[in-house]
Design a protein around this motif. Structure first.
Motif, short mmCIF file in Angstrom:
data_model
loop_
_atom_site.label_atom_id
_atom_site.label_comp_id
_atom_site.label_asym_id
_atom_site.label_seq_id
_atom_site.Cartn_x
_atom_site.Cartn_y
_atom_site.Cartn_z
N CYS A 1 -7.86 -4.55 -4.67
CA CYS A 1 -6.56 -5.11 -5.07
C CYS A 1 -6.02 -6.11 -4.06
N LYS B 1 6.40 -2.88 -5.54
CA LYS B 1 5.46 -2.11 -6.35
C LYS B 1 4.50 -1.44 -5.37
N ALA B 2 4.41 -0.13 -5.42
CA ALA B 2 3.50 0.56 -4.50
C ALA B 2 2.10 0.59 -5.07
N GLY B 3 1.14 0.15 -4.29
CA GLY B 3 -0.26 0.20 -4.71
C GLY B 3 -0.71 1.65 -4.73
N ALA B 4 -1.93 1.87 -5.20
CA ALA B 4 -2.37 3.26 -5.33
C ALA B 4 -3.72 3.49 -4.66
N GLY B 5 -4.09 2.58 -3.78
CA GLY B 5 -5.31 2.80 -3.03
C GLY B 5 -6.54 2.23 -3.69
N ALA B 6 -6.76 0.93 -3.54
CA ALA B 6 -7.98 0.28 -4.00
C ALA B 6 -8.10 -1.01 -3.20
N ARG C 1 0.84 -1.20 0.00
CA ARG C 1 0.00 0.00 0.00
C ARG C 1 0.87 1.24 0.00
N ALA C 2 0.48 2.22 -0.81
CA ALA C 2 1.23 3.48 -0.86
C ALA C 2 1.10 4.24 0.46
N GLU C 3 0.06 3.90 1.26
CA GLU C 3 -0.15 4.60 2.53
C GLU C 3 0.86 4.17 3.58
N SER D 1 -3.45 -4.96 -11.32
CA SER D 1 -2.84 -3.71 -10.87
C SER D 1 -1.33 -3.73 -11.10
#
Lengths: 583, 165
Positions: A270, A262-267, A223-225, A279
């Motif tokens: 996913c 790989k950084a996720g982008a909030g979903a 997670r990007a967070e 993704s």
């Protein structure tokens, strides 16, 4: 002596970095002690935490430390006179929080420096990898995992060995091992803690898995967070590459495997493995139809295996200690330990790792210390938006995949949100449906439309506009969405609604028939008034009221104009005589 | 050159050169490219998305599809202070709704909106992972926990004072 500050995300949020700076500021050039940092020990309710060590021996654990304590901490470390920090030393009762746990996945968290390969190695790090690569065949690794009974810790509880074996059996030169670190379940943060506090254990667990299935590349989808988790993992990967633990010909064994983040982008969707793959490929994260399963055709159409962070964090322990030692803990169908993120209206919130087979009561009362502010326990939400609530009567349920599923909830990734008498269960169901309706990717009709309709009905119930037959309509919709949705998000979205109806039907009925919220949480259903006997006319509430809805002379009983009242509750908080009545 | 026909303000596309050089080779890097672009511009301007589509060799609709799917991406500029208001379960049971409502009322903006003076943007976000400090907001990376409606507004007033507003 060493001063070690817990600087995981929770610690930092509670002010650990300020404490770190304050201690640095009072240190001089030649101190007889050193200053370092560690990750998250999981006692969130006591953050910021500072440990004083002599070598490997913990001398003192200091809790709820503030920057003002810096001087006494430094003086104590300088002189060795630990009585100087007595006032901030952890209590014997709070120490039980850790003493009652059995830590495997979290075994290094809060104890080692997350970005020190030496620290990890000293704690037996990378021994399991060496053992697997040098003395075991991939099949033997899979067999050991099979003996351990390790099952997917992300929620589904699928046997890990089975997935590994399926990926092993798939024939291809290019296979991928993927770690699902897209911890989207609101209320769960154990994966973040592991990556932040012990990134090398994730790398080691993944490497063993990659060797078992024959993968050439490992990808961690985070997670990007979680910026700190990503930063620490990046450092650990670089260290591992330098030490020949990643890359070509690892430890001279001929096994080669690379790793990237790989950084996720909030979903939220996913977290579903095929959506995660989409993704990773740079697309909208919408689930694929199965079959083919990822073990046959996954990332870039190549065989891929996906496991959760906590699952990988158990792997090297199992290889070091043997599958049987792991299987010795737990129940018939749930082996080993499980980490839970204990939050909500609990006295002692944090990360709890215990052997399967303990009861919910053990966790909530035994470790978590029960409910805050002397209130009544009402329910615990397990498994987040995909799970369900478990009421008081079922507190003695065993922590076991099957036993939890029988209640209508799920083990899930381990989120445990505790609710007390002031939490409205209809409101809770609406909260989760707001979430799933928003996060539904829209690919399949049942999930896209079904969650929206459920959300509409729940919204009208909490607003006092519920109709006869709404409960039955919700139940019918729930069954349809469960059956018709394409992926886990939709199939499990009805769980919070179904369990709240099952255990708290009376609350639904009160909202619909009497237009009352028994927990006094749904603002549209509340009326505020003042008890003229109790009111002393202090005028405080009238001054606080943002809607100017309260009137009355000094030393005279006040009155609330219910037309103007916005039901914000400010008057209740300001009244010192308990004169405000909320119904 | 990018084939962008949009009429919005023009962005300095040269800032993207390094990112595109490294990642434009494969459409599987699209999310990474958008993340890096957002880091550069603070949001995803339209002409930047056209440029990315052009260089990666996909349609602008593909880029827009991804940009609107993930909650991290913003299509409008943000204020100097980004207030992330946690909507996680633990925050919810500890009263985050009232905190968010108080912030919203005080600043006169809703979710995703920016104040007229460009100082604050309010964004409701999924769990920030500091559940034991619930309810939590994060402003430009710094977490504020155990909030009440009053203490949340006090934090904002502190920032306004610092900024001389």
């Amino acid at each position: 002596m060493r001063i070690v500050i817990g600087e995981g995300s929770c610690g930092i949020a509670a002010g650990a970095s300020k404490v770190h700076k304050a201690i640095e500021a009072v240190m001089t050039a030649n101190e007889p002690f050193s200053l370092g940092s560690t990750g998250c020990i999981g006692m969130c309710f006591l953050e910021p935490i500072v440990d004083l060590y002599d070598g490997k021996t913990l001398l003192r654990r200091l809790v709820k430390v503030t920057a003002d304590d810096a001087v006494s901490i430094v003086e104590a470390a300088r002189s060795g006179d630990l009585s100087k920090v007595d006032s901030i030393t952890i209590s014997a009762e709070d120490e039980e929080f850790l003493n009652r746990q059995t830590r495997i996945a979290l075994r290094h968290c809060g104890l080692i420096d997350p970005v020190s390969l030496d620290d990890y190695r000293e704690a037996d790090g990378y021994q399991a990898l060496e053992k697997a690569l040098k003395t075991m065949t991939p099949e033997q690794v899979i067999e050991e995992i099979k003996i351990s009974g390790l099952a997917g810790r992300g929620g589904a509880g699928f046997p890990t060995w089975f997935k590994w074996n399926a990926a092993r059996q798939s024939v291809s030169d290019t296979k991928y091992l993927i770690c699902n670190a897209d911890e989207g379940d609101p209320g769960a943060f154990m994966d973040r803690a592991v990556i932040e506090s012990d990134p090398h254990s994730l790398i080691e667990g993944m490497l063993i898995g990659a060797y078992a299935i024959g993968a050439c590349e490992m990808i961690v989808y985070v997670r990007a967070e979680y910026p700190l988790a990503i930063a620490n993992l990046e450092i650990a990967i670089a260290q591992a590459k330098k030490a020949n633990l990643l890359g070509e010909n690892i430890l001279g064994t001929g096994f080669s495997c690379d790793m990237r983040i790989k950084a996720g982008a909030g979903a939220f969707v996913c977290g579903e493995e095929t959506a995660l793959i989409e993704s990773l490929e740079g697309k909208r994260g919408m689930p694929r139809l199965k079959p083919p399963v990822p073990a046959q055709k996954g990332y870039m159409d190549e065989p891929s295996n996906i496991n959760n962070v906590e699952t990988f964090a158990n792997v090297s322990w199992i290889i070091n200690n043997g599958g049987e030692a792991f299987a010795a803990m737990g129940t018939e169908n749930s082996k080993g330990t499980k980490v839970f993120a204990l939050t909500g209206k609990i006295r002692k919130g944090g990360l709890v790792e215990i052997p399967m087979g303990k009861t919910l009561r053990d966790v909530i009362y035994g470790i978590g210390g029960g409910i805050r502010d002397n209130k009544e326990f009402k329910a615990v939400q397990m498994g987040g938006p995909s799970g369900g609530c478990i009421p008081k009567e079922l507190l003695d349920t065993f922590i076991d995949y099957k036993a939890l599923a029988a209640t209508g909830a799920i083990m899930g990734s381990g989120g445990m949100v505790v609710m007390d008498e002031s939490t409205c269960m209809v409101g809770m169901a609406k909260f989760f449906l707001d979430f799933t309706a928003l996060e539904s990717c829209g690919k399949c009709v049942h999930c896209r439309i079904g969650t929206a309709r459920m959300q509409e009905i729940l919204t009208r119930i909490v607003k006092g506009e519920g109709k006869d037959g709404d409960i039955e309509l919700l139940e019918e919709l729930c069954e349809a969405v469960k059956d018709g949705a394409l992926c886990g998000l939709g199939q499990t979205a009805p769980n919070p609604v179904l369990t709240t109806i099952r255990y708290f039907r009376n609350e639904y009925e009160a909202h619909i028939k009497e237009k009352k919220c028994p927990a006094k949480e749904c603002v549209d259903l509340l009326t505020y008034s003042i008890d003229a006997e109790a009111c002393r006319g202090c005028t405080l509430c009238a001054k606080k009221c943002p809607a100017h809805a309260i009137s009355g002379a000094v030393k005279q009983a006040h009155v609330i104009n219910s037309e103007a009242c916005i039901r914000c509750g400010q008057c209740v908080n300001s009244c010192r005589f308990g004169a405000i009545i909320v119904e | 050159m990018c084939q962008c026909n949009c009429h919005g303000p023009k962005s300095d596309l040269s800032l993207l050169d390094d990112v595109l050089k490294e990642y434009a080779g494969s459409s599987s890097n699209l999310i990474t490219i958008l993340q890096k672009a957002q880091n550069i511009y603070g949001y995803l301007p339209k002409d930047v998305m056209y440029c990315i589509a052009d260089k990666v060799g996909i349609t602008p609709a593909d880029v827009m599809g991804v940009a609107t799917f993930y909650s991290q991406f913003r299509l409008t500029p943000i204020g100097k202070y980004l207030i992330m208001s946690c909507q996680g379960t633990a925050c919810h049971v500890n009263g985050s709704e009232r905190v968010t409502a108080a912030i919203s009322e005080y600043l006169g903006i809703g979710n995703g909106e920016t104040t007229a003076d460009g100082l604050f943007t309010l964004e409701n976000v999924a769990c920030l992972g500091c559940c034991s400090l619930a309810p939590v907001i994060m402003i430009n990376g710094e977490a504020y926990g155990n909030l009440t409606p009053d203490s949340a507004v006090a934090v904002l007033k502190g920032i306004q004072e610092k900024e001389g507003k």
